[in-house]
Scaffold this motif. Structure first.
Motif, PDB file in Angstrom:
ATOM      1  N   PRO A 383       0.730  -1.059   0.050  1.00 30.98           N
ATOM      2  CA  PRO A 383       0.041   0.037  -0.088  1.00 30.98           C
ATOM      3  C   PRO A 383       0.896   1.332  -0.010  1.00 30.98           C
ATOM      4  O   PRO A 383       1.967   1.362   0.796  1.00 30.98           O
ATOM      5  CB  PRO A 383      -0.934  -0.020   1.397  1.00 30.98           C
ATOM      6  CG  PRO A 383      -0.857  -1.535   1.706  1.00 30.98           C
ATOM      7  CD  PRO A 383       0.458  -2.102   1.328  1.00 30.98           C
ATOM      8  N   SER A 451      -0.959 -10.499  -1.392  1.00 29.10           N
ATOM      9  CA  SER A 451      -2.144  -9.533  -1.475  1.00 29.10           C
ATOM     10  C   SER A 451      -1.934  -8.282  -0.548  1.00 29.10           C
ATOM     11  O   SER A 451      -1.051  -8.360   0.567  1.00 29.10           O
ATOM     12  CB  SER A 451      -3.465  -9.877  -0.778  1.00 29.10           C
ATOM     13  OG  SER A 451      -3.241 -10.284   0.456  1.00 29.10           O
ATOM     14  N   ALA A 452      -2.434  -7.358  -1.073  1.00 30.53           N
ATOM     15  CA  ALA A 452      -2.395  -5.713  -0.418  1.00 30.53           C
ATOM     16  C   ALA A 452      -2.893  -5.667   1.003  1.00 30.53           C
ATOM     17  O   ALA A 452      -2.337  -5.341   2.035  1.00 30.53           O
ATOM     18  CB  ALA A 452      -3.090  -4.756  -0.913  1.00 30.53           C
ATOM     19  N   ASP A 453      -3.883  -6.673   1.342  1.00 32.25           N
ATOM     20  CA  ASP A 453      -4.464  -6.800   2.457  1.00 32.25           C
ATOM     21  C   ASP A 453      -3.707  -7.400   3.549  1.00 32.25           C
ATOM     22  O   ASP A 453      -3.223  -7.034   4.771  1.00 32.25           O
ATOM     23  CB  ASP A 453      -5.694  -7.602   2.364  1.00 32.25           C
ATOM     24  CG  ASP A 453      -6.450  -7.862   3.728  1.00 32.25           C
ATOM     25  OD1 ASP A 453      -7.198  -6.975   4.549  1.00 32.25           O
ATOM     26  OD2 ASP A 453      -6.681  -9.150   4.407  1.00 32.25           O
ATOM     27  N   ALA A 454      -3.101  -8.461   3.359  1.00 28.60           N
ATOM     28  CA  ALA A 454      -2.143  -9.134   3.947  1.00 28.60           C
ATOM     29  C   ALA A 454      -0.990  -8.480   4.281  1.00 28.60           C
ATOM     30  O   ALA A 454      -0.387  -8.266   5.570  1.00 28.60           O
ATOM     31  CB  ALA A 454      -1.663 -10.409   3.439  1.00 28.60           C
ATOM     32  N   ARG A 456      -0.924  -5.042   4.515  1.00 30.61           N
ATOM     33  CA  ARG A 456      -1.171  -3.968   5.276  1.00 30.61           C
ATOM     34  C   ARG A 456      -1.158  -4.426   6.614  1.00 30.61           C
ATOM     35  O   ARG A 456      -1.227  -3.921   7.877  1.00 30.61           O
ATOM     36  CB  ARG A 456      -2.513  -3.278   4.754  1.00 30.61           C
ATOM     37  CG  ARG A 456      -2.851  -2.115   5.659  1.00 30.61           C
ATOM     38  CD  ARG A 456      -4.235  -1.408   5.300  1.00 30.61           C
ATOM     39  NE  ARG A 456      -3.979  -0.758   3.865  1.00 30.61           N
ATOM     40  CZ  ARG A 456      -3.379   0.291   3.628  1.00 30.61           C
ATOM     41  NH1 ARG A 456      -3.333   1.000   4.870  1.00 30.61           N
ATOM     42  NH2 ARG A 456      -3.609   0.733   2.626  1.00 30.61           N
ATOM     43  N   ARG A 457      -1.778  -5.743   6.776  1.00 34.50           N
ATOM     44  CA  ARG A 457      -2.181  -6.307   8.255  1.00 34.50           C
ATOM     45  C   ARG A 457      -0.681  -6.506   8.837  1.00 34.50           C
ATOM     46  O   ARG A 457      -0.665  -6.209  10.174  1.00 34.50           O
ATOM     47  CB  ARG A 457      -2.763  -7.600   8.233  1.00 34.50           C
ATOM     48  CG  ARG A 457      -4.273  -7.895   7.965  1.00 34.50           C
ATOM     49  CD  ARG A 457      -4.752  -9.171   7.717  1.00 34.50           C
ATOM     50  NE  ARG A 457      -6.071  -9.139   7.241  1.00 34.50           N
ATOM     51  CZ  ARG A 457      -7.119  -9.440   8.533  1.00 34.50           C
ATOM     52  NH1 ARG A 457      -6.702  -9.336   9.495  1.00 34.50           N
ATOM     53  NH2 ARG A 457      -8.310  -9.456   8.152  1.00 34.50           N
ATOM     54  N   ASP A 460       0.227  -3.005  10.062  1.00 32.06           N
ATOM     55  CA  ASP A 460      -0.383  -2.369  11.111  1.00 32.06           C
ATOM     56  C   ASP A 460      -0.076  -2.887  12.354  1.00 32.06           C
ATOM     57  O   ASP A 460      -0.354  -2.467  13.454  1.00 32.06           O
ATOM     58  CB  ASP A 460      -1.989  -2.742  10.626  1.00 32.06           C
ATOM     59  CG  ASP A 460      -2.623  -1.783   9.658  1.00 32.06           C
ATOM     60  OD1 ASP A 460      -1.808  -0.741   9.474  1.00 32.06           O
ATOM     61  OD2 ASP A 460      -3.644  -2.128   9.278  1.00 32.06           O
ATOM     62  N   VAL A 518      -3.453 -14.308   8.581  1.00 30.23           N
ATOM     63  CA  VAL A 518      -4.175 -13.819   7.396  1.00 30.23           C
ATOM     64  C   VAL A 518      -4.845 -15.078   6.625  1.00 30.23           C
ATOM     65  O   VAL A 518      -4.605 -16.313   6.888  1.00 30.23           O
ATOM     66  CB  VAL A 518      -2.776 -13.261   6.501  1.00 30.23           C
ATOM     67  CG1 VAL A 518      -2.348 -11.866   6.974  1.00 30.23           C
ATOM     68  CG2 VAL A 518      -1.958 -14.378   6.139  1.00 30.23           C
ATOM     69  N   ASP A 520      -4.521 -15.643   3.548  1.00 30.49           N
ATOM     70  CA  ASP A 520      -3.980 -15.398   2.205  1.00 30.49           C
ATOM     71  C   ASP A 520      -2.790 -16.438   1.985  1.00 30.49           C
ATOM     72  O   ASP A 520      -1.716 -16.229   2.880  1.00 30.49           O
ATOM     73  CB  ASP A 520      -3.511 -14.114   2.213  1.00 30.49           C
ATOM     74  CG  ASP A 520      -2.906 -13.703   0.782  1.00 30.49           C
ATOM     75  OD1 ASP A 520      -2.686 -14.538   0.009  1.00 30.49           O
ATOM     76  OD2 ASP A 520      -2.238 -12.555   0.522  1.00 30.49           O
TER      77      ASP A 520
END
Length: 539
Positions: A383, A451-454, A456-457, A460, A518, A520
């Motif tokens: 991200p 993935s971008a979600d993984a 970002r987690r 964070d 995650v 993913d």
């Protein structure tokens, strides 16, 4: 040892000075050229190569490094296998690193060809953690030189003193306006600090900030008045100590103790008091010890927990390297970072230097996955709003990789020794990061399913103050990539070489890891073979 450019037919047996990749043949520098390899180079049209030739009495780089390493190994220190003239020394167990700095300087002064780099004396190390490295600079050294270095080595021996489970008593003083929450916080931070060292805060006592009240509390602690006899007594005064007639030192003497030193050449931590009460160490802790950040008290506490001598002379010797305000072990906001609550400044580091040996002639990083080069898909998973800078380390086919990531806001760092392994690429990338970076997210360029979600987690989860200094994703119980390292680990990352990647740090600092669950599987799926590439393309 001689350096010479020799005809390929005469170079067999010499040590290659430069890596060579020609005609499907890849030879790494530092290796001995065999007759078969020489024949292959000749067949590929190579006429001459530069080699190092050892002379009678010379000792090759790996053997020399091993012998020096063996000579400096003390209790609690172990050596790893030699590689490219380097032997890494690691801690056999958790404890405090100790050695004679003057003797280490003397060893390094024997000759420039053999060196030993050591972590600071008093460093707190965990089992498996790097404490020193011995390096042979050339490809070989004269035997008599090696003998002279080995003769100097015993005095420079390294040792790790094991942590002991000490029972510690804490005595705190309070003024009429002192908040109870402040005392509670001090007890909490002290207990955590001791726990990190394997010791235990077994009792706490609070009293007025007067000489007589504090003297009574100290005497009670020393006389088993808290139900046990402590191995160490800590005193947290309501006010900082500025003179030997102040409350804390005066109370120690009134309780029958002897003040050995007031003040230390370490900042933060100047206002520490060291004393002895009937053989029990007593430490008046400086006010900065209310914070968990590294300070001079930590240096003294580490030695006490490990049974190392702590006296006025030992504390006086801590001044060299004692300015702790900006070192990586004590992270704090930079002067120009604005409010203390500002979010951490993170960087993304993409490793894209490998030669894809298991893929044959294909550079997997350039392979199209979903119409996009694989390495660019990895970049797309980061991200843009979550990282302050992005660095891509190139090596094999650097120009082609650069074109594949063109147009992105990033910096390219080239690793000319990419064939030596991932460790060197990781080290070069970390060394290129800005001084204001608080953490680095290390990504592998061959994980197109990320993935971008993984990602970002993982980003964070970064929380150094809360213990989240290393963050990594976990899918169905398996750890994966990317891995986020806090700045305090940058020196270890920058010291990596060869095939040694970040896994050594994960093993050494397992208790500092935050596992991020995650959904993913892309966090564990890298591409190493044509079959894996075909599967990635078909998804």
């Amino acid at each position: 040892m001689k350096f010479a450019s020799l005809a390929v037919a005469k170079a067999a047996g010499g040590i290659l000075v430069h890596s060579i990749a020609v005609g499907g043949l890849t030879l790494r520098k530092g290796g001995r050229l065999t007759d078969k390899q020489a024949a292959g180079l000749a067949a590929a049209g190579v006429e001459a190569v530069t080699v190092a030739v050892l002379e009678p009495g010379d000792v090759d780089e790996d053997t020399a490094a091993v012998r020096v390493a063996e000579a400096v190994l003390g209790e609690g220190v172990q050596g790893e296998a030699a590689h490219t003239g380097r032997v890494n020394l690691t801690a056999a167990f958790t404890g405090c690193l100790d050695y004679d700095p003057v003797a280490v300087d003397a060893l390094n002064a024997v000759d420039e060809d053999l060196t030993m780099a050591v972590r600071p004396r008093g460093a707190w190390v965990h089992a498996g953690e790097l404490v020193a490295t011995v390096k042979t600079i050339p490809y070989g050294v004269p035997g008599d030189l090696l003998d002279r270095v080995i003769a100097a080595a015993p005095a420079a021996a390294l040792r790790v003193e094991a942590a002991r489970d000490l029972a510690v008593a804490l005595v705190q003083t309070a003024l009429p306006g002192t908040r109870a929450g402040l005392l509670d916080k001090m007890a909490e931070v002290t207990a955590a600090r001791l726990d990190d060292l394997g010791a235990t805060l077994a009792a706490e006592h609070r009293c007025d900030h007067t000489r007589d009240a504090l003297a009574a509390g100290i005497a009670a602690a020393a006389d088993s008045g808290f139900g046990f006899r402590p191995d160490l007594i800590l005193i947290a005064g309501a006010n900082s100590v500025a003179d030997r007639r102040d409350v804390v030192p005066a109370a120690i003497e009134a309780a029958g103790g002897q003040v050995l030193r007031l003040g230390m050449p370490v900042d933060p931590g100047n206002l520490l008091v060291l004393a002895d009460l009937d053989g029990v160490p007593v430490v008046g802790v400086p006010g900065c010890a209310r914070s968990p950040k590294l300070n001079g008290f930590d240096w003294v506490l580490r030695r006490l927990v490990c049974g190392l001598p702590v006296d006025s002379a030992a504390i006086a010797a801590m001044g060299a390297g004692g300015l702790l305000k900006e070192i990586s072990e004590r992270p704090q906001p930079r002067r120009d970072r604005g409010p203390a609550a500002a979010p951490p400044r993170l960087a993304a580091l993409v490793l894209a230097a490998g030669s894809s040996r298991r893929m044959g002639a294909v550079n997997k990083l350039l392979a199209q996955v979903g119409g996009v080069p694989m390495v660019r898909r990895v970049l797309d998973a980061v991200p843009a709003d979550a990282v302050a800078e992005t660095v891509v380390v190139t090596g094999h086919q650097a120009g082609e990789v650069a074109r594949a990531v063109a147009g992105r806001d990033l910096r390219l760092v080239h690793n000319p020794d990419f064939e030596m392994g991932m460790g060197g690429s990781l080290a070069r990338g970390v060394a290129a990061l800005g001084d204001d970076v608080d953490g680095v997210l290390v990504l592998l360029g061959d994980m197109p399913g990320l993935s971008a979600d993984a990602v970002r987690r993982v980003l964070d989860a970064f929380d150094p103050a809360g213990g989240g200094e290393i963050c990594l994703p976990v899918w169905q119980g398996r750890r994966g990539h990317p891995v986020l390292f806090g700045r305090r680990f940058f020196p270890e990352l920058a010291a990596l070489s060869g095939d040694m990647g970040g896994k050594a740090l994960l093993d050494a600092f397992d208790t500092r890891i935050v596992e991020v669950a995650v959904d993913d599987g892309g966090v564990i799926d890298d591409v190493d073979t044509p079959e894996q590439l075909a599967a990635a393309v078909s998804r």
